[in-house]
Design a protein around this motif. Structure first.
Motif, short mmCIF file in Angstrom:
data_model
loop_
_atom_site.label_atom_id
_atom_site.label_comp_id
_atom_site.label_asym_id
_atom_site.label_seq_id
_atom_site.Cartn_x
_atom_site.Cartn_y
_atom_site.Cartn_z
N LYS A 1 36.04 37.35 54.71
CA LYS A 1 36.01 36.00 55.29
C LYS A 1 34.75 35.26 54.83
CE LYS A 1 36.84 33.53 59.53
NZ LYS A 1 37.28 33.61 60.90
N TYR A 2 33.64 35.96 54.80
CA TYR A 2 32.38 35.34 54.35
C TYR A 2 32.51 34.89 52.89
CZ TYR A 2 27.50 34.64 53.26
OH TYR A 2 26.30 34.09 52.84
N CYS A 3 33.04 35.74 52.04
CA CYS A 3 33.17 35.41 50.62
C CYS A 3 34.11 34.23 50.39
CB CYS A 3 33.65 36.63 49.84
SG CYS A 3 32.43 37.95 49.73
N GLN A 4 35.12 34.10 51.23
CA GLN A 4 36.05 32.98 51.09
C GLN A 4 35.36 31.64 51.31
OE1 GLN A 4 39.07 34.17 53.92
NE2 GLN A 4 40.46 34.73 52.26
N ASN A 5 34.24 31.63 52.01
CA ASN A 5 33.49 30.40 52.22
C ASN A 5 32.82 29.90 50.95
OD1 ASN A 5 34.07 30.27 54.98
ND2 ASN A 5 32.36 31.60 55.48
N TYR A 6 32.67 30.77 49.97
CA TYR A 6 31.93 30.42 48.76
C TYR A 6 32.76 30.39 47.50
CZ TYR A 6 27.82 30.79 51.62
OH TYR A 6 26.88 30.59 52.61
N GLY A 7 33.96 30.94 47.51
CA GLY A 7 34.74 30.97 46.29
C GLY A 7 36.16 31.42 46.52
N GLN A 8 36.78 31.84 45.45
CA GLN A 8 38.18 32.24 45.54
C GLN A 8 38.34 33.72 45.23
OE1 GLN A 8 41.03 31.25 42.37
NE2 GLN A 8 39.37 30.05 41.44
N ARG A 9 39.31 34.30 45.92
CA ARG A 9 39.63 35.71 45.71
C ARG A 9 40.32 35.85 44.35
NH1 ARG A 9 40.50 39.94 49.51
NH2 ARG A 9 40.37 38.38 51.16
N ILE A 10 39.77 36.72 43.51
CA ILE A 10 40.34 36.99 42.20
C ILE A 10 41.24 38.22 42.28
CG2 ILE A 10 39.80 37.56 39.79
CD1 ILE A 10 38.99 34.75 40.67
N GLN A 11 40.77 39.23 42.99
CA GLN A 11 41.56 40.43 43.30
C GLN A 11 41.19 40.84 44.71
OE1 GLN A 11 41.34 43.38 40.19
NE2 GLN A 11 42.64 42.13 38.90
N VAL B 1 37.38 41.16 45.15
CA VAL B 1 36.61 40.46 44.13
C VAL B 1 36.73 38.96 44.35
CG1 VAL B 1 36.28 40.10 41.65
CG2 VAL B 1 37.08 42.32 42.49
N PHE B 2 35.59 38.28 44.39
CA PHE B 2 35.55 36.83 44.56
C PHE B 2 34.73 36.19 43.46
CE2 PHE B 2 36.90 38.00 48.71
CZ PHE B 2 37.57 36.89 49.23
N LYS B 3 35.26 35.09 42.88
CA LYS B 3 34.51 34.27 41.94
C LYS B 3 34.00 33.06 42.73
CE LYS B 3 36.40 31.48 38.79
NZ LYS B 3 37.12 31.02 37.58
N CYS B 4 32.70 32.85 42.70
CA CYS B 4 32.09 31.80 43.51
C CYS B 4 31.23 30.88 42.65
CB CYS B 4 31.20 32.41 44.58
SG CYS B 4 32.01 33.68 45.58
N LYS B 5 31.27 29.60 42.96
CA LYS B 5 30.38 28.64 42.33
C LYS B 5 29.35 28.24 43.38
CE LYS B 5 29.96 24.40 39.83
NZ LYS B 5 30.53 23.11 39.50
N ILE B 6 28.09 28.50 43.08
CA ILE B 6 27.02 28.21 44.04
C ILE B 6 25.84 27.55 43.32
CG2 ILE B 6 27.65 30.16 45.54
CD1 ILE B 6 25.12 31.60 44.37
N GLU B 7 24.95 27.01 44.09
CA GLU B 7 23.68 26.52 43.57
C GLU B 7 22.71 27.71 43.55
OE1 GLU B 7 23.29 23.53 42.33
OE2 GLU B 7 25.32 22.95 42.94
N ILE C 1 22.90 34.29 50.47
CA ILE C 1 24.15 35.03 50.39
C ILE C 1 23.86 36.53 50.38
CG2 ILE C 1 26.08 35.58 48.85
CD1 ILE C 1 26.08 32.55 48.10
N GLU C 2 22.88 36.96 49.60
CA GLU C 2 22.50 38.38 49.56
C GLU C 2 22.12 38.86 50.96
OE1 GLU C 2 19.68 39.65 46.53
OE2 GLU C 2 20.20 37.85 45.40
N ASN C 3 21.29 38.09 51.63
CA ASN C 3 20.82 38.48 52.97
C ASN C 3 21.99 38.54 53.96
OD1 ASN C 3 18.57 39.07 54.77
ND2 ASN C 3 19.12 37.13 55.73
N ASP C 4 22.85 37.55 53.93
CA ASP C 4 24.00 37.53 54.85
C ASP C 4 24.91 38.74 54.63
OD1 ASP C 4 23.05 35.14 55.87
OD2 ASP C 4 24.51 33.90 54.78
N LEU C 5 25.17 39.05 53.37
CA LEU C 5 26.04 40.20 53.07
C LEU C 5 25.38 41.52 53.49
CD1 LEU C 5 27.51 39.07 49.64
CD2 LEU C 5 28.75 39.33 51.81
#
Length: 96
Positions: free
Chosen positions: A25-35, A38-44, A51-55
């Motif tokens: 759910k956290y990863c979905q906030n930043y990008g799209q599920r590839i598998q 696995v999530f591909k995310c576009k971030i600044e 993101i590292e700390n939250d995970l």
């Protein structure tokens, strides 16, 4: 910048299943599920430490594994995709 987030969350107990859902759910906030995990995310760039700390806070550091790959800016020309493509254009406007 684009990043790829991959994870293996141990689901041998009830807490593991909960962590797995939270990480996804956290990863979905930043990008799209590839598998599945696995999530591909576009971030600044400035967002990566947060993101590292939250995970880290979502996972069990002794049981789970999360990897973040920094992919740079122009990744589409570097990806070879075989089979059914389920990705959407992350640059496009999305309406859910």
């Amino acid at each position: 910048m684009y990043i790829l987030i991959t994870y293996d969350v141990s689901t041998k107990d009830k807490n593991g299943a909960k962590r797995l859902r939270q990480v996804a759910k956290y990863c979905q906030n930043y990008g799209q599920r590839i598998q599945n995990s696995v999530f591909k995310c576009k971030i600044e760039n400035y967002m990566l430490p947060s993101i590292e700390n939250d995970l880290k806070n979502l996972m069990d550091l002794k049981k789970d594994n999360i990897k973040i790959f920094k992919l740079g800016k122009n990744i589409d020309s570097k990806i070879i995709s075989l089979g059914k493509n389920t990705e959407y254009d992350i640059e496009d406007i999305l309406i859910f």
